[in-house]
Design a protein around this motif. Structure first.
Motif, short mmCIF file in Angstrom:
data_model
loop_
_atom_site.label_atom_id
_atom_site.label_comp_id
_atom_site.label_asym_id
_atom_site.label_seq_id
_atom_site.Cartn_x
_atom_site.Cartn_y
_atom_site.Cartn_z
N ALA A 65 49.78 -32.82 -14.99
CA ALA A 65 49.62 -33.76 -15.62
C ALA A 65 48.25 -34.23 -14.71
CB ALA A 65 50.79 -34.73 -16.24
N ARG A 66 49.00 -34.63 -13.74
CA ARG A 66 48.36 -35.56 -11.73
C ARG A 66 47.47 -34.34 -11.87
NH1 ARG A 66 47.84 -38.99 -12.96
NH2 ARG A 66 47.03 -39.72 -10.88
N PHE A 67 47.24 -33.50 -11.34
CA PHE A 67 46.10 -32.68 -11.13
C PHE A 67 45.30 -32.29 -12.81
CE2 PHE A 67 48.85 -31.15 -7.97
CZ PHE A 67 48.23 -31.15 -6.85
N GLU A 68 45.85 -32.58 -13.83
CA GLU A 68 44.77 -31.81 -15.37
C GLU A 68 43.99 -33.58 -15.41
OE1 GLU A 68 47.58 -31.04 -17.88
OE2 GLU A 68 46.31 -28.97 -17.34
N ALA A 69 44.42 -34.63 -15.01
CA ALA A 69 43.99 -35.91 -15.12
C ALA A 69 42.50 -36.26 -14.68
CB ALA A 69 44.90 -37.20 -14.59
N HIS A 70 42.44 -34.60 -12.71
CA HIS A 70 40.82 -35.04 -12.67
C HIS A 70 40.57 -34.05 -12.28
CE1 HIS A 70 41.51 -39.85 -12.34
NE2 HIS A 70 42.61 -39.61 -12.09
N LYS A 71 39.37 -33.96 -12.22
CA LYS A 71 39.11 -32.93 -11.99
C LYS A 71 39.18 -31.80 -10.66
CE LYS A 71 34.86 -29.89 -12.80
NZ LYS A 71 33.38 -29.13 -13.37
N HIS A 72 38.59 -32.61 -9.69
CA HIS A 72 38.79 -32.59 -8.14
C HIS A 72 39.85 -32.93 -7.29
CE1 HIS A 72 34.75 -32.49 -9.33
NE2 HIS A 72 34.46 -31.81 -8.72
N HIS A 73 39.77 -32.13 -6.61
CA HIS A 73 41.48 -32.43 -5.34
C HIS A 73 40.99 -32.34 -4.43
CE1 HIS A 73 43.42 -33.21 -9.28
NE2 HIS A 73 43.05 -31.14 -9.34
N VAL A 74 42.36 -32.45 -3.11
CA VAL A 74 42.13 -32.40 -1.78
C VAL A 74 42.58 -30.42 -0.93
CG1 VAL A 74 42.69 -33.44 0.32
CG2 VAL A 74 41.42 -34.47 -1.77
N LEU A 75 42.38 -29.88 -0.97
CA LEU A 75 42.87 -28.68 -0.36
C LEU A 75 43.24 -28.90 1.01
CD1 LEU A 75 43.81 -25.62 -1.05
CD2 LEU A 75 42.24 -25.07 -0.17
N ALA A 76 44.54 -28.42 2.01
CA ALA A 76 44.17 -28.14 3.14
C ALA A 76 44.32 -26.50 3.39
CB ALA A 76 45.62 -28.96 3.50
N THR A 77 44.21 -26.19 4.71
CA THR A 77 43.83 -25.03 4.79
C THR A 77 44.14 -24.95 6.55
OG1 THR A 77 41.70 -24.87 5.06
CG2 THR A 77 42.80 -24.15 2.62
N LEU A 78 43.90 -23.98 7.12
CA LEU A 78 44.46 -23.88 8.05
C LEU A 78 43.11 -23.18 9.08
CD1 LEU A 78 48.18 -22.72 8.25
CD2 LEU A 78 47.23 -24.99 8.64
N THR A 79 42.57 -23.29 9.61
CA THR A 79 41.43 -22.99 11.00
C THR A 79 42.06 -21.86 11.61
OG1 THR A 79 41.56 -24.39 12.43
CG2 THR A 79 40.19 -25.04 10.46
N LYS A 80 41.35 -21.15 12.22
CA LYS A 80 41.76 -19.81 12.77
C LYS A 80 42.17 -20.39 13.86
CE LYS A 80 36.90 -17.46 12.93
NZ LYS A 80 36.04 -16.56 13.92
#
Length: 157
Positions: A20-35
């Motif tokens: 429900a938290r992810f469906e409440a809004h369209k945009h979220h924050v993704l954390a990835t790992l750089t090289k």
């Protein structure tokens, strides 16, 4: 790794609240790992299709390059406006697996409201953990889950 559907089966009281938290809004924050292993945060959207959770990205985007190199990532749901965190603060620990099989790509596209414009990368997100932090009166209630285990609830005052 664990699909969204397996998470729902293992944590039936927690999974729908996080979804429900992810469906409440369209945009979220993704954390990835750089090289070099340092973190990178990017805006993103996610899609729930059947038993899976997916993420799409424009071709050539740095977040896609990060995920192709190392699929470990984290996703933080947009908490929305205000400061009350109604519904809680949801975070997922994930492993992104790029879709390369034409049948899997076709299934992904069939679940979208409209096809992506131009070339893109698509990733299936496999869960390695989930956390929902909620404010309850004068304290926090932190519900966490890891594959194969029960939901743990901790209260912090």
């Amino acid at each position: 790794m664990t699909t969204w559907q397996e998470f729902e089966q293992q944590a039936p009281g927690l999974a729908p609240r996080i979804r429900a938290r992810f469906e409440a809004h369209k945009h979220h924050v993704l954390a990835t790992l750089t090289k070099d292993g340092s973190p990178r945060v990017s805006g993103t959207e996610v899609d729930f299709h059947g038993p899976e959770l997916y993420l799409g990205s424009m071709a050539g985007a740095v977040k896609a390059a990060d995920l192709r190199r190392d699929g470990r990532c984290a996703l933080h749901a947009n908490p929305g406006p205000g400061t009350d965190l109604a519904g809680g603060d949801a975070k997922l620990s994930l492993r992104a697996v790029e879709l390369t099989d034409p049948a899997e790509i076709a299934g992904y596209e069939a679940g979208l409201p409209e096809p992506p414009p131009g070339r893109y990368h698509a990733f299936r997100l496999e869960l390695t953990g989930a956390v929902l932090t909620e404010v309850a009166g004068d304290h926090l209630v932190i519900s966490s889950w890891h594959p194969g285990g029960p939901v743990r609830v901790v209260e912090r005052r």
